[in-house]
Design a protein around this motif. Sequence first.
Motif, short mmCIF file in Angstrom:
data_model
loop_
_atom_site.label_atom_id
_atom_site.label_comp_id
_atom_site.label_asym_id
_atom_site.label_seq_id
_atom_site.Cartn_x
_atom_site.Cartn_y
_atom_site.Cartn_z
N MET A 136 15.81 -52.87 -8.52
CA MET A 136 16.46 -51.74 -9.07
C MET A 136 17.78 -51.78 -8.73
N THR A 137 18.71 -51.78 -9.92
CA THR A 137 20.00 -52.04 -9.58
C THR A 137 20.62 -50.37 -8.97
N PRO A 138 21.25 -50.47 -7.53
CA PRO A 138 21.70 -49.33 -7.26
C PRO A 138 22.61 -48.45 -8.07
N LEU A 139 22.46 -46.99 -7.85
CA LEU A 139 23.57 -46.16 -8.54
C LEU A 139 24.95 -46.22 -7.86
N PRO A 140 26.05 -46.57 -8.74
CA PRO A 140 27.11 -46.59 -8.24
C PRO A 140 27.56 -45.12 -7.39
N TRP A 141 28.38 -45.53 -6.37
CA TRP A 141 28.89 -44.23 -5.68
C TRP A 141 29.93 -43.51 -6.70
N ILE A 142 30.28 -42.06 -6.45
CA ILE A 142 31.17 -41.27 -7.07
C ILE A 142 32.24 -41.09 -6.25
N GLY A 143 33.54 -41.05 -7.08
CA GLY A 143 34.63 -40.95 -6.31
C GLY A 143 35.71 -40.16 -7.25
N PRO A 151 3.94 -37.13 -10.25
CA PRO A 151 4.35 -37.53 -11.69
C PRO A 151 5.21 -36.69 -12.72
N ALA A 152 4.79 -35.23 -12.38
CA ALA A 152 5.30 -34.23 -12.98
C ALA A 152 6.72 -34.28 -12.80
N VAL A 153 7.23 -34.32 -11.29
CA VAL A 153 8.49 -34.15 -11.04
C VAL A 153 9.31 -35.32 -11.81
N GLU A 154 8.79 -36.55 -11.43
CA GLU A 154 9.44 -37.59 -11.96
C GLU A 154 9.69 -37.47 -13.77
N ARG A 155 8.51 -37.04 -14.42
CA ARG A 155 8.82 -36.70 -15.87
C ARG A 155 9.77 -35.51 -16.07
N HIS A 156 10.00 -34.72 -15.17
CA HIS A 156 11.09 -33.66 -15.38
C HIS A 156 12.41 -34.41 -15.16
N LEU A 157 12.59 -35.32 -14.16
CA LEU A 157 13.99 -35.93 -14.00
C LEU A 157 14.13 -36.52 -15.09
N HIS A 158 13.29 -37.14 -15.58
CA HIS A 158 13.61 -38.00 -16.88
C HIS A 158 14.06 -37.41 -18.15
N ASP A 204 11.00 -39.03 -0.93
CA ASP A 204 10.29 -38.93 -2.23
C ASP A 204 11.43 -38.65 -3.16
N LEU A 205 12.15 -37.61 -3.16
CA LEU A 205 13.22 -37.04 -4.19
C LEU A 205 14.10 -38.01 -4.33
N ILE A 206 14.59 -38.70 -3.15
CA ILE A 206 15.85 -39.69 -3.17
C ILE A 206 15.24 -40.65 -4.11
N ALA A 207 14.13 -41.57 -4.00
CA ALA A 207 13.44 -42.46 -4.49
C ALA A 207 13.56 -42.32 -6.06
N LEU A 208 12.92 -40.84 -6.18
CA LEU A 208 12.79 -40.73 -7.74
C LEU A 208 14.18 -40.47 -8.40
N CYS A 209 15.14 -39.97 -7.79
CA CYS A 209 16.51 -39.78 -8.30
C CYS A 209 16.91 -41.22 -8.67
N ARG A 210 16.72 -42.03 -7.62
CA ARG A 210 17.60 -43.47 -7.63
C ARG A 210 16.45 -44.06 -8.99
N ARG A 211 15.67 -43.88 -9.30
CA ARG A 211 14.73 -44.60 -10.35
C ARG A 211 15.33 -43.98 -11.58
N GLY A 247 24.20 -44.23 -3.87
CA GLY A 247 25.05 -43.43 -4.87
C GLY A 247 24.22 -42.08 -5.28
N VAL A 248 22.88 -42.11 -4.97
CA VAL A 248 22.28 -40.83 -5.42
C VAL A 248 23.00 -39.60 -4.88
N VAL A 249 23.74 -39.57 -3.56
CA VAL A 249 24.46 -38.48 -3.31
C VAL A 249 25.79 -38.64 -3.96
N PHE A 250 26.10 -37.38 -5.06
CA PHE A 250 27.25 -37.34 -5.24
C PHE A 250 28.34 -36.97 -4.25
N ALA A 251 28.10 -35.89 -3.69
CA ALA A 251 29.10 -35.22 -2.55
C ALA A 251 28.14 -34.30 -1.66
N TRP A 252 28.80 -34.16 -0.60
CA TRP A 252 28.37 -33.12 0.45
C TRP A 252 29.02 -32.00 0.17
#
Length: 465
Positions: free
Chosen positions: A1-8, A48-55, A96-103, A166-171
């Motif tokens: 899986m290609t990692p999400l680039p970090w945001i700057g 599965p419902a959460v993943e469908r929602h994120l998609h 689980d949420l971080i993994a779903l966001c990465r996906r 890169g799932v974390v945009f900012a704090w």
Amino acid sequence: MTPLPWIGRAPDAPYFIDETGATWAPIGQNDAITWPELAGLYRRRDMPAVERHLHALRESGVTCLRLMLEYCHREHRYLELSPGRFNPALVRLWDDLIALCRRTGMRLLLTPFDTFFLWLRWKHHPYNRANGGPCASRRELLVCPATREAVKARLAFATERWGGSGVVFAWDLWNEMHPAQGNDEPDSFTNFIEDVGPFLRDLEHRLHGRAHLQTVSVFGPELGWKPWLNEPIFRHPALDFASSHFYEQSTIDDPRDTVRPAISAGRLAREALAQIADGRPFHESEHGPIHGFKDRHRTLPEEFDDEYFRHMQWAILASGATGSMRWPNRHPHVLTPGMRRAQRAMAEFLPLLDWPRFARVNLNEEIETEADTVAFGCGDARQALVWLLRHGPLLADGRLDPAMPPRPATLRVPGLAPGRYRLVLWDTRAGEAAGEAEALSQGNGMLAATLPPFGGDLAVAIRPR
């Protein structure tokens, strides 16, 4: 899986880019792990419902959700059972949420607590000294040294476990800083930022070789009550961008029509940008009809709320912010399909401007147009963004009358270098181009154009021909 680039931050403009240099904008809303669309995460009840929602969110143009690591509306979602003893069910939920966001390609703006319920339900909270925690009073949350150490330990745990991508945009280091949380001490905000922010940044550099962006947020009306709050919120050198929550009384927090809230949001955005001295981005990370929903127990009619939402997001973006994030304030606590369409319409519009090189200034009061129309806009010497909103006529429920006859408008935008410009006209409701025009900016730096007839509102992207 290609990692999400970090945001700057873009080096030459008050907007965001990813580490490849590509434009990135935070289109999204506030969400919570107890609300309907993410509730299936808890104890993996319906992953599965959460993943469908994120998609589905990504298909609607949503790029970011703002979430509290702990949303303690009730007693079963504390991230820590006692300070430093993390709740296994919540840790797995976030894993689980971080993994779903990465996906799915979703990013998160994370803040350690929902301070609203932390304050209201303080007698139950694990950080309360009466429950074995470090803090003697909720009025000392920002200034108690032992509580600061607990907050830093919470953020350290979060970045060690979830901050390596890169799932974390900012704090958002603290949600809605309030003087009452710091014993009304004028330096409480600054001292908290200077203690917690550098700690987290240094830790991330050691762990990840780089650090995520940092901000703190504020309940916007406070800024007028105590002017000393503006300095740490908008100008503290340890923060990467500024954040505020637009909850102006009557106009935004309990709207009666869909025009006045947008006008207020444009004014508040202009006031926020005027507080920033170093060109950092400004992000409006919470707004909505909170008083009408929470205190008056009123859910806005869907058609009205859709238009209120669309007007708010365009007023804020066109005024020079990086974007805005609605707090749903609906029952059920989710955004409507119409709001999702509005987000998609904005996402489709964004490529019309060169954001990483858009050194904009706010032009809300400098743009000239028809007397029955209010202009929101920002620009530099190369490009400009304008959103035009009719004052009326209004229906009895406060929405703009969709049957109003389309009317042309004149437009005068200052600051653009001499030359010929292409204007792309954008239908914000349909989410598509509504035509093009050309206009000349004369040697006096004023672009003058005559726009074709349009109804209630129109966005315009202006770039050199």
